[in-house]
Design a protein around this motif. Structure first.
Motif, mmCIF file in Angstrom:
data_model
loop_
_atom_site.group_PDB
_atom_site.id
_atom_site.type_symbol
_atom_site.label_atom_id
_atom_site.label_comp_id
_atom_site.label_asym_id
_atom_site.label_seq_id
_atom_site.Cartn_x
_atom_site.Cartn_y
_atom_site.Cartn_z
ATOM 1 N N PHE A 61 5.948 8.817 5.916
ATOM 2 C CA PHE A 61 6.302 9.899 7.223
ATOM 3 C C PHE A 61 7.045 9.527 8.316
ATOM 4 O O PHE A 61 7.099 8.173 8.646
ATOM 5 C CB PHE A 61 4.861 10.290 7.850
ATOM 6 N N PRO A 62 8.122 10.048 8.681
ATOM 7 C CA PRO A 62 8.405 11.598 8.188
ATOM 8 C C PRO A 62 9.227 11.527 6.900
ATOM 9 O O PRO A 62 9.376 12.672 6.124
ATOM 10 C CB PRO A 62 9.310 12.043 9.308
ATOM 11 N N ASN A 63 9.509 10.249 6.212
ATOM 12 C CA ASN A 63 10.482 10.258 5.093
ATOM 13 C C ASN A 63 9.602 9.733 4.130
ATOM 14 O O ASN A 63 9.114 8.541 4.250
ATOM 15 C CB ASN A 63 11.555 9.436 5.311
ATOM 16 N N LYS A 64 9.555 10.185 2.854
ATOM 17 C CA LYS A 64 8.878 9.840 1.886
ATOM 18 C C LYS A 64 9.785 8.744 1.054
ATOM 19 O O LYS A 64 10.665 8.854 0.251
ATOM 20 C CB LYS A 64 8.518 10.814 0.568
ATOM 21 N N LEU A 65 9.361 7.514 1.293
ATOM 22 C CA LEU A 65 10.216 6.295 0.660
ATOM 23 C C LEU A 65 10.014 6.110 -0.679
ATOM 24 O O LEU A 65 8.881 6.191 -1.241
ATOM 25 C CB LEU A 65 10.188 4.966 1.737
ATOM 26 N N THR A 66 11.148 5.520 -1.331
ATOM 27 C CA THR A 66 10.954 5.103 -2.901
ATOM 28 C C THR A 66 11.673 3.888 -2.841
ATOM 29 O O THR A 66 12.398 3.370 -1.889
ATOM 30 C CB THR A 66 11.442 6.186 -3.493
ATOM 31 N N LYS A 67 11.569 3.349 -4.017
ATOM 32 C CA LYS A 67 12.387 2.146 -4.283
ATOM 33 C C LYS A 67 13.921 2.368 -4.215
ATOM 34 O O LYS A 67 14.730 1.505 -3.791
ATOM 35 C CB LYS A 67 11.944 1.382 -5.641
ATOM 36 N N ALA A 68 14.433 3.646 -4.505
ATOM 37 C CA ALA A 68 15.686 3.680 -4.333
ATOM 38 C C ALA A 68 16.234 3.577 -2.731
ATOM 39 O O ALA A 68 17.650 3.326 -2.617
ATOM 40 C CB ALA A 68 16.029 5.138 -4.816
ATOM 41 N N ASP A 69 15.500 3.814 -1.824
ATOM 42 C CA ASP A 69 15.743 3.520 -0.424
ATOM 43 C C ASP A 69 16.191 2.135 -0.120
ATOM 44 O O ASP A 69 16.638 1.711 0.990
ATOM 45 C CB ASP A 69 14.544 3.886 0.582
ATOM 46 N N SER A 73 13.312 5.190 10.774
ATOM 47 C CA SER A 73 12.682 6.350 11.402
ATOM 48 C C SER A 73 11.085 6.373 11.192
ATOM 49 O O SER A 73 10.509 7.099 12.080
ATOM 50 C CB SER A 73 13.441 7.570 10.670
ATOM 51 N N ASN A 74 10.625 6.039 10.105
ATOM 52 C CA ASN A 74 9.388 5.920 9.799
ATOM 53 C C ASN A 74 8.643 4.971 10.697
ATOM 54 O O ASN A 74 7.420 5.280 10.979
ATOM 55 C CB ASN A 74 9.102 5.475 8.304
ATOM 56 N N ILE A 75 9.124 3.886 11.006
ATOM 57 C CA ILE A 75 8.544 2.839 11.741
ATOM 58 C C ILE A 75 8.419 3.305 13.196
ATOM 59 O O ILE A 75 7.307 3.533 13.893
ATOM 60 C CB ILE A 75 9.308 1.699 11.806
ATOM 61 N N ILE A 76 9.633 4.298 13.714
ATOM 62 C CA ILE A 76 9.546 4.756 14.882
ATOM 63 C C ILE A 76 8.416 5.891 15.065
ATOM 64 O O ILE A 76 7.937 5.966 16.065
ATOM 65 C CB ILE A 76 10.939 5.370 15.320
ATOM 66 N N GLY A 77 8.336 6.638 14.072
ATOM 67 C CA GLY A 77 7.547 7.515 13.943
ATOM 68 C C GLY A 77 5.907 7.601 13.617
ATOM 69 O O GLY A 77 5.240 8.426 13.389
ATOM 70 N N LEU A 78 5.438 6.096 13.674
ATOM 71 C CA LEU A 78 4.221 5.994 13.416
ATOM 72 C C LEU A 78 3.466 6.524 14.649
ATOM 73 O O LEU A 78 3.487 6.484 15.642
ATOM 74 C CB LEU A 78 4.002 4.269 13.527
ATOM 75 N N GLY A 79 2.154 7.158 13.935
ATOM 76 C CA GLY A 79 1.127 7.817 14.888
ATOM 77 C C GLY A 79 1.701 9.234 15.158
ATOM 78 O O GLY A 79 0.834 9.703 15.902
ATOM 79 N N LYS A 80 2.689 9.459 14.932
ATOM 80 C CA LYS A 80 3.103 10.760 15.010
ATOM 81 C C LYS A 80 2.945 12.024 13.949
ATOM 82 O O LYS A 80 3.351 13.123 14.067
ATOM 83 C CB LYS A 80 4.645 11.059 15.382
ATOM 84 N N LYS A 81 2.114 11.813 13.110
ATOM 85 C CA LYS A 81 2.052 12.696 11.838
ATOM 86 C C LYS A 81 1.024 13.569 12.307
ATOM 87 O O LYS A 81 -0.181 13.582 12.877
ATOM 88 C CB LYS A 81 1.505 11.754 10.615
ATOM 89 N N ASP A 126 0.773 -1.251 0.032
ATOM 90 C CA ASP A 126 -0.045 -0.063 0.014
ATOM 91 C C ASP A 126 0.838 1.131 -0.033
ATOM 92 O O ASP A 126 1.414 1.576 0.800
ATOM 93 C CB ASP A 126 -0.794 -0.030 1.172
ATOM 94 N N PRO A 127 1.175 1.758 -1.134
ATOM 95 C CA PRO A 127 2.130 2.865 -1.392
ATOM 96 C C PRO A 127 1.742 4.089 -0.466
ATOM 97 O O PRO A 127 2.392 5.093 -0.142
ATOM 98 C CB PRO A 127 2.002 3.420 -2.978
ATOM 99 N N LYS A 128 0.424 4.430 -0.109
ATOM 100 C CA LYS A 128 0.131 5.416 0.927
ATOM 101 C C LYS A 128 0.015 5.044 2.348
ATOM 102 O O LYS A 128 -0.312 5.947 3.008
ATOM 103 C CB LYS A 128 -1.455 5.585 0.419
ATOM 104 N N ALA A 129 0.697 3.903 2.899
ATOM 105 C CA ALA A 129 0.794 3.577 3.991
ATOM 106 C C ALA A 129 1.477 4.613 4.877
ATOM 107 O O ALA A 129 2.567 5.091 4.289
ATOM 108 C CB ALA A 129 1.179 2.173 4.236
#
Length: 818
Positions: A731-739, A810-818, A723-726
């Motif tokens: 958040f806080p980093n916009k991940l792409t396949k390059a990551d 960082s995104n996993i740590i930041g879950l729910g903080k948007k 789900d690309p919108k997950a």
């Protein structure tokens, strides 16, 4: 790399292998009797598999101590790619730790140890992939070399040569064994080896089958001549233990893998399945000339051995020396010896010294010296049993009388070798195969000692030459007397304040270079090398350190470039060489080991954002993730699982559970209650991978999920965002396949394969020709917070400075903080 003898300063490399007496130097009279009995058996056996801990220690014990065969284990790899249950070592350091664990295991079960040059690059699903990385012909050549050198009559593999082996390395090891079995006898195969060894024809090759693969093996083996069944559960009155008891102690040496084993007593059947050569009918060594009577003049030798055994007095073993010396000379004079018979000369020489009770050691004033430095040595020799013996040292005139139980000490100074001590297989860069140039080194379990003490002992008019490594010893108030080998070090080594420097923006960071002296009055000039586009406030460091062991600290500022960048910091010395780092591998169950690798710190500039700051970390089996997170600005506090009920968990933005914590931490049985409450009230709990065997509890998280053995071993496997919108991808980093580029060794391991409907899988990936796996990262909302299970190998990616892994964490740590 060169190794020197203390007096003759010559390289000593044993082409025929090690003494058949196990790699241990402490023997009781009962063990001497066992070694005497082994003189009557002229047969060798080789066990062959892929990794440290793959070997069947019970079968090795049975072969060596009950069948009395000279027995060895060839592990194709050193286990570099394995996980670590007791520390943070990875890669080469992990391989060195596991190498030493194998050496300790062989000291217990009586076997010898060999390795090939194959690198354990992590889990492999096919032999095809394994051979692509290993360079099959080189590893096959190594197996042929070990066979020609050790000369086994019987080879036993741990694994079958097909997918039942369950691991590409396992399958490959059996395939290598089958091909090497044939090629070792072929003079056209690897002819360059024949300058040092002869061809060798192995009698038979068996696979050590097991009910692990075949639950109905007992029924299948009954009346089937493809199987040869042995009872390896026998008891040794001389050793006072059964093979199963000894084997359990040996297997328990593999502490880094969590392989502590229960002792087994009573019948233990081993099912050996025929692969190549002649089938065994009545005995595993059928058709092998294991008796002296098959050698011309062997009847006389046999009679001498039998007389020595019959007349042996456990309380006066020195009385057997005269007979042993006579036996030695009789065998030496025989012109019809087979290779196995010739090996007995070395065995007898060791037994004579052991019967004499003579103890010799060479102790250095310190555990290390620098290249070409002066080293003070104290050689100590004592004739504890009162045997008639004289000693000769190369630098002492005449023979030295050794009165009973009187300590003789000789102090002198030597010059240390000109090259630093580094495991011989780690002296040059490598990928799938270690770079080893000297043929004689291939197969050896470890580097020869940097310095050896050569001495001669004369018994009954016959002089024998022995060698002992230069050691250092000290007394620990808890552990007692401890030994380690003398090593040669660089004059100075260095370390950076961090091995990974990650810059989330263009703000500079202060970095420390710590230089340690390894001799008094160490001076020099160190030059910092930085990647293009990076800036530093200092690049030249003049060090001047008065005493060995002291350190000098230099601080400087590093500023990253504007765009993304990855590179290395390193140090060049005035002579053009790279400064080395020093890594000590220190555990009580192995001899201390030191690595001197080039000093490097990874610098990474990446677009990195954080949501949340304070992390609680429950350590598992050990990893570097807490320090890696600190490096990118998180405040990380270690939490003891025992104290979860006493800690205010609400102060943390996230709690991360370290790798294999639910395998190693008993108190987590009750920890789930407190962690679930924390999640329910708005916290984030992130559980990293655990193995599916040996969990202290099945209750992990607020909802049920099942940990499997599923993994993605290709580090470049393409990732799919389910789900690309997950939120976790945006958040806080916009991940792409390059990551997901530039990852190391693997994507992850021990993925979930079943989960409650409240979980959402985030990523999908797969190895070639396999179905996609979605259980590497699953997220569940519970109350006001989130629970996450991930098999993604952050414990490898973060220390390797993989930018995308930091952004994902960082995104996993930041879950729910948007």
């Amino acid at each position: 790399m060169k190794y020197r003898s203390l007096f003759s300063l010559t390289i000593v490399l044993m082409i025929i292998g090690f003494s058949s007496i196990a790699q241990s130097n402490i023997y009781s009279s009962s063990k001497i009797q066992l070694e005497l009995k082994k003189l009557n058996f002229l047969g060798n056996a080789l066990y062959l598999a892929a990794h440290p801990d793959d070997e069947n220690t019970r079968l090795i014990t049975w072969l060596d101590n009950e069948k009395l065969a000279r027995t060895a284990y060839l592990s194709l790899t050193r286990g570099d790619g394995g996980q670590n249950l007791i520390g943070t070592e990875k890669g080469a350091a992990m391989g060195l730790l596991r190498t030493q664990e194998l050496i300790e295991a062989r000291k217990i079960d009586g076997g010898e140890q060999f390795f090939s040059r194959a690198v354990d690059f992590g889990y492999s699903k096919t032999a095809k992939e394994t051979f692509e990385i290993w360079e099959k012909d080189k590893i096959l050549a190594d197996a042929v070399w070990v066979i020609r050198k050790f000369k086994p009559d019987v080879i036993v593999t741990r694994f079958p040569p097909d997918e039942r082996a369950g691991h590409g390395h396992h399958t490959a090891s059996a395939m290598i064994a089958i091909e090497a079995f044939k090629l070792a006898a072929d003079e056209n195969a690897y002819p360059e080896q024949l300058k040092l060894v002869d061809t060798w024809q192995v009698k038979r090759l068996y696979w050590n089958a097991s009910n692990w693969w075949n639950k109905g093996i007992a029924e299948e083996a009954a009346g089937n001549d493809k199987y040869f069944v042995v009872d390896a559960g026998g008891y040794s009155p001389l050793l006072g233990e059964s093979n199963g008891e000894i084997a359990a102690k040996s297997r328990s040496s593999h502490r880094s893998q969590g392989f502590g084993a229960a002792m087994q007593r009573g019948e233990n059947l081993e099912y050996l399945y025929h692969l190549e050569g002649e089938k065994a009918t009545n005995d595993l060594f059928d058709g092998v000339h294991t008796s002296w009577k098959t050698i011309k003049g062997g009847d006389k030798i046999q009679a001498q051995i039998d007389a020595i055994i019959a007349n042996f007095k456990p309380n006066q073993p020195q009385q057997s020396i005269a007979g042993l010396v006579k036996l030695y000379n009789t065998i030496k004079a025989n012109k019809n010896l087979t290779p196995h018979a010739t090996q007995k000369l070395a065995d007898i020489q060791d037994i004579i010294k052991t019967c004499s009770g003579v103890f010799v050691e060479a102790i250095a004033e310190d555990f290390s010296g620098t290249e070409n430095s002066e080293v003070k040595v104290s050689a100590q020799l004592i004739n504890r049993n009162g045997a008639a013996v004289k000693a000769t040292f190369s630098n002492v005139e005449g023979q030295i009388e050794l009165p009973k139980n009187q300590l003789i000490e000789k102090d002198f100074t030597i010059k240390a070798p000109s090259e630093i001590s580094q495991p011989y297989w780690l002296t040059s860069p490598y990928f799938g195969v270690f770079g080893v140039d000297q043929q004689e080194l291939i197969g050896l379990p470890e580097s020869p000692a940097a310095v050896n003490l050569d001495y001669q002992l004369t018994f009954d008019g016959t002089t024998f030459t022995y060698s002992t490594p230069l050691l250092y010893k000290w007394t620990d108030r808890v552990e007692g007397e401890i030994y380690r080998r003398f090593i040669v070090t660089p004059k100075a080594t260095g370390e950076f304040s961090s091995n990974v420097l990650l810059f989330a923006d263009e703000q500079p960071k202060e970095v420390s270079l710590i230089i340690k002296a390894h001799e008094n009055y160490t001076t020099g000039k160190a030059t910092l090398t930085i990647p293009k586009g990076w800036e530093t406030t200092a690049s030249q460091f003049d060090y001047n350190i008065a005493e060995k062991g002291q350190k000098q600290v230099f601080k400087f500022i590093v500023t990253p470039p504007k765009g993304g960048s990855i590179g290395d910091l390193s140090i060049q010395l005035s002579d053009g060489s790279e400064m080395k780092s020093e890594q000590l591998i220190k555990y009580n169950h192995i001899e201390y080991q030191t690595l001197f690798d080039p000093l490097v710190a990874k610098v990474v500039k990446v677009d990195f954002k954080r949501a949340g700051d304070r992390i609680g970390y429950i350590m598992g089996s050990g990893d570097e993730v807490p320090n890696n997170l600190k490096e990118v600005g998180y405040t990380v506090e270690l939490i003891e699982a025992d104290n979860l009920n006493a800690v205010d968990l609400s102060v943390f933005d996230a709690i991360i559970v370290g790798i294999r914590a639910y395998n190693t931490t008993e108190s987590l049985k009750n920890g789930n209650l407190f962690l679930n409450d924390y999640v329910k009230n708005g916290g984030n709990v992130i559980v990293q991978y655990n193995t599916n065997r040996g969990l202290v509890t099945e209750d992990i998280g607020p909802y049920k999920f099942q940990i499997s053995r599923e993994r993605v071993t290709k580090e470049e496997a393409e990732v799919t965002f389910i789900d690309p919108k997950a939120e976790v991808l945006n958040f806080p980093n916009k991940l792409t396949k390059a990551d997901f580029d530039g990852w190391v060794q693997e994507r992850g391991l021990y993925f979930a394969d079943e989960w409650d409907e409240n979980f959402t899988p985030i990523l999908s990936w797969n190895d070639p020709d396999e179905d996609a796996l979605e259980g590497g990262l699953i997220v569940a909302k519970y109350g006001e917070g989130h629970f996450v299970y991930t098999g993604i190998s952050f414990f490898r990616q973060l220390p390797a400075a993989v930018p995308g892994a930091y952004r994902l964490m960082s995104n996993i740590i930041g879950l729910g903080k948007k």
